[in-house]
Design a protein around this motif. Structure first.
Motif, mmCIF file in Angstrom:
data_model
loop_
_atom_site.group_PDB
_atom_site.id
_atom_site.type_symbol
_atom_site.label_atom_id
_atom_site.label_comp_id
_atom_site.label_asym_id
_atom_site.label_seq_id
_atom_site.Cartn_x
_atom_site.Cartn_y
_atom_site.Cartn_z
ATOM 1 N N LEU A 95 0.816 -1.215 0.000
ATOM 2 C CA LEU A 95 0.000 0.000 0.000
ATOM 3 C C LEU A 95 0.845 1.258 0.000
ATOM 4 N N PRO A 96 0.348 2.305 -0.641
ATOM 5 C CA PRO A 96 1.003 3.612 -0.534
ATOM 6 C C PRO A 96 0.427 4.380 0.647
ATOM 7 N N ASP A 97 1.103 5.431 1.068
ATOM 8 C CA ASP A 97 0.483 6.392 1.971
ATOM 9 C C ASP A 97 -0.627 7.067 1.169
ATOM 10 N N VAL A 98 -1.679 7.514 1.857
ATOM 11 C CA VAL A 98 -2.786 8.174 1.151
ATOM 12 C C VAL A 98 -3.017 9.559 1.724
ATOM 13 N N LYS A 99 -3.593 10.404 0.881
ATOM 14 C CA LYS A 99 -3.953 11.762 1.276
ATOM 15 C C LYS A 99 -5.391 12.012 0.833
ATOM 16 N N PRO A 100 -6.016 13.080 1.307
ATOM 17 C CA PRO A 100 -7.398 13.357 0.919
ATOM 18 C C PRO A 100 -7.574 13.367 -0.603
ATOM 19 N N GLY A 101 -8.590 12.644 -1.045
ATOM 20 C CA GLY A 101 -8.887 12.551 -2.474
ATOM 21 C C GLY A 101 -8.317 11.325 -3.151
ATOM 22 N N ASP A 102 -7.357 10.649 -2.518
ATOM 23 C CA ASP A 102 -6.788 9.431 -3.101
ATOM 24 C C ASP A 102 -7.796 8.298 -3.011
ATOM 25 N N THR A 103 -7.907 7.537 -4.097
ATOM 26 C CA THR A 103 -8.753 6.348 -4.097
ATOM 27 C C THR A 103 -7.872 5.126 -4.239
ATOM 28 N N LEU A 104 -7.959 4.258 -3.262
ATOM 29 C CA LEU A 104 -7.235 2.996 -3.254
ATOM 30 C C LEU A 104 -8.260 1.898 -3.482
ATOM 31 N N THR A 105 -8.043 1.083 -4.508
ATOM 32 C CA THR A 105 -8.986 0.021 -4.852
ATOM 33 C C THR A 105 -8.333 -1.331 -4.623
ATOM 34 N N GLY A 106 -9.023 -2.170 -3.870
ATOM 35 C CA GLY A 106 -8.584 -3.539 -3.654
ATOM 36 C C GLY A 106 -9.395 -4.469 -4.537
ATOM 37 N N ILE A 107 -8.710 -5.344 -5.253
ATOM 38 C CA ILE A 107 -9.354 -6.338 -6.106
ATOM 39 C C ILE A 107 -9.150 -7.688 -5.435
ATOM 40 N N TYR A 108 -10.254 -8.363 -5.145
ATOM 41 C CA TYR A 108 -10.189 -9.681 -4.505
ATOM 42 C C TYR A 108 -10.269 -10.757 -5.569
ATOM 43 N N ARG A 109 -9.259 -11.632 -5.571
ATOM 44 C CA ARG A 109 -9.208 -12.761 -6.490
ATOM 45 C C ARG A 109 -9.260 -14.038 -5.655
ATOM 46 N N PRO A 110 -10.435 -14.664 -5.548
ATOM 47 C CA PRO A 110 -10.545 -15.882 -4.735
ATOM 48 C C PRO A 110 -9.485 -16.910 -5.127
ATOM 49 N N GLY A 111 -8.801 -17.427 -4.132
ATOM 50 C CA GLY A 111 -7.753 -18.405 -4.375
ATOM 51 C C GLY A 111 -6.441 -17.798 -4.856
ATOM 52 N N GLY A 112 -6.414 -16.485 -5.093
ATOM 53 C CA GLY A 112 -5.211 -15.862 -5.637
ATOM 54 C C GLY A 112 -4.668 -14.708 -4.830
ATOM 55 N N GLY A 113 -5.476 -14.080 -3.983
ATOM 56 C CA GLY A 113 -4.984 -12.974 -3.179
ATOM 57 C C GLY A 113 -5.659 -11.661 -3.507
ATOM 58 N N ALA A 114 -4.961 -10.580 -3.201
ATOM 59 C CA ALA A 114 -5.497 -9.234 -3.378
ATOM 60 C C ALA A 114 -4.504 -8.380 -4.157
ATOM 61 N N VAL A 115 -5.044 -7.567 -5.053
ATOM 62 C CA VAL A 115 -4.254 -6.607 -5.821
ATOM 63 C C VAL A 115 -4.771 -5.227 -5.439
ATOM 64 N N PHE A 116 -3.861 -4.290 -5.246
ATOM 65 C CA PHE A 116 -4.234 -2.929 -4.859
ATOM 66 C C PHE A 116 -3.836 -1.964 -5.959
ATOM 67 N N ARG A 117 -4.782 -1.078 -6.309
ATOM 68 C CA ARG A 117 -4.547 -0.099 -7.359
ATOM 69 C C ARG A 117 -4.840 1.297 -6.856
ATOM 70 N N MET A 118 -4.084 2.247 -7.375
ATOM 71 C CA MET A 118 -4.337 3.670 -7.171
ATOM 72 C C MET A 118 -4.558 4.186 -8.586
ATOM 73 N N GLY A 119 -5.796 4.552 -8.901
ATOM 74 C CA GLY A 119 -6.132 4.888 -10.278
ATOM 75 C C GLY A 119 -5.999 3.638 -11.124
ATOM 76 N N ASP A 120 -5.343 3.753 -12.255
ATOM 77 C CA ASP A 120 -5.153 2.600 -13.149
ATOM 78 C C ASP A 120 -3.862 1.845 -12.871
ATOM 79 N N LYS A 121 -3.095 2.309 -11.902
ATOM 80 C CA LYS A 121 -1.783 1.730 -11.624
ATOM 81 C C LYS A 121 -1.849 0.723 -10.474
ATOM 82 N N VAL A 122 -1.306 -0.468 -10.697
ATOM 83 C CA VAL A 122 -1.173 -1.449 -9.623
ATOM 84 C C VAL A 122 -0.051 -0.959 -8.715
ATOM 85 N N VAL A 123 -0.369 -0.813 -7.416
ATOM 86 C CA VAL A 123 0.637 -0.323 -6.466
ATOM 87 C C VAL A 123 1.174 -1.443 -5.578
ATOM 88 N N GLY A 124 0.467 -2.578 -5.549
ATOM 89 C CA GLY A 124 0.944 -3.688 -4.732
ATOM 90 C C GLY A 124 0.017 -4.878 -4.795
#
Length: 182
Positions: free
Chosen positions: A114-143
């Motif tokens: 995860l990145p640090d966040v500030k007001p207005g930042d949107t962090l999106t978590g994608i859940y992949r059953p059996g595979g884990g979690a992907v985190f995106r900030m905008g269109d960029k995968v951050v972790g």
């Protein structure tokens, strides 16, 4: 600063939620999903974050761990990755027990993902059953945390019946709660 961070972290425990439109794009972050619900978390009148949940058609809340989904949090306050990871592990323990070794490993992995966040930042978590979690900030995968058990418990913070925030769970699952069940 530490006092502000401590107060913000407590928001996860004592927040209130409102179902109101959330700012930002309603475009699905995960193909094949639709917006299920949204809510705004407040702590002592201050917005902490706005949440939106996207799920597949036929999504069953009682089996959230079996189905892909996306959860977007638009932050209204500053948070460090370390603070988010620490609080997440505490909340995951409400969903199901796990060892201290797992907690340490998962906290380090989440903090690195995860990145640090500030007001207005949107962090999106994608859940992949059996595979884990992907985190995106905008269109960029951050972790990513490629541990299926971690991912199930992490998204359980918001979707498990054992969540510490049942009002937010209800708001996120608004279009899926037709039977009145939790």
């Amino acid at each position: 600063m530490k006092k502000i961070a401590a107060c913000a972290l407590l928001a996860c425990v004592t927040a209130t939620f409102l179902s109101k439109p959330v700012q930002g794009s309603e475009t699905t972050p995960l193909p094949g999903t639709v917006l299920a619900g949204q809510g705004t978390m407040r702590f002592f009148g201050l917005e902490v974050y706005q949440a939106r949940l996207w799920v597949s058609p036929g999504f069953a809340p009682e089996r959230y761990g079996d189905q892909p989904l996306a959860l977007a949090l638009t932050y209204q306050r500053n948070f460090t990755a370390q603070a988010i990871a620490k609080r997440s592990i505490e909340e995951m323990r409400r969903v199901a027990p796990f060892s201290n070794e797992q907690a340490e490993r998962w906290q380090a992995a989440l903090q690195a993902a995860l990145p640090d966040v500030k007001p207005g930042d949107t962090l999106t978590g994608i859940y992949r059953p059996g595979g884990g979690a992907v985190f995106r900030m905008g269109d960029k995968v951050v972790g990513e945390v490629a541990d299926p058990e971690f991912a199930r418990l992490f998204f359980g913070i918001w979707l498990s019946p054992n969540t510490s925030e049942p009002a937010l769970r209800q708001a996120l699952l608004a279009s899926r709660n037709t039977s009145g069940s939790p």
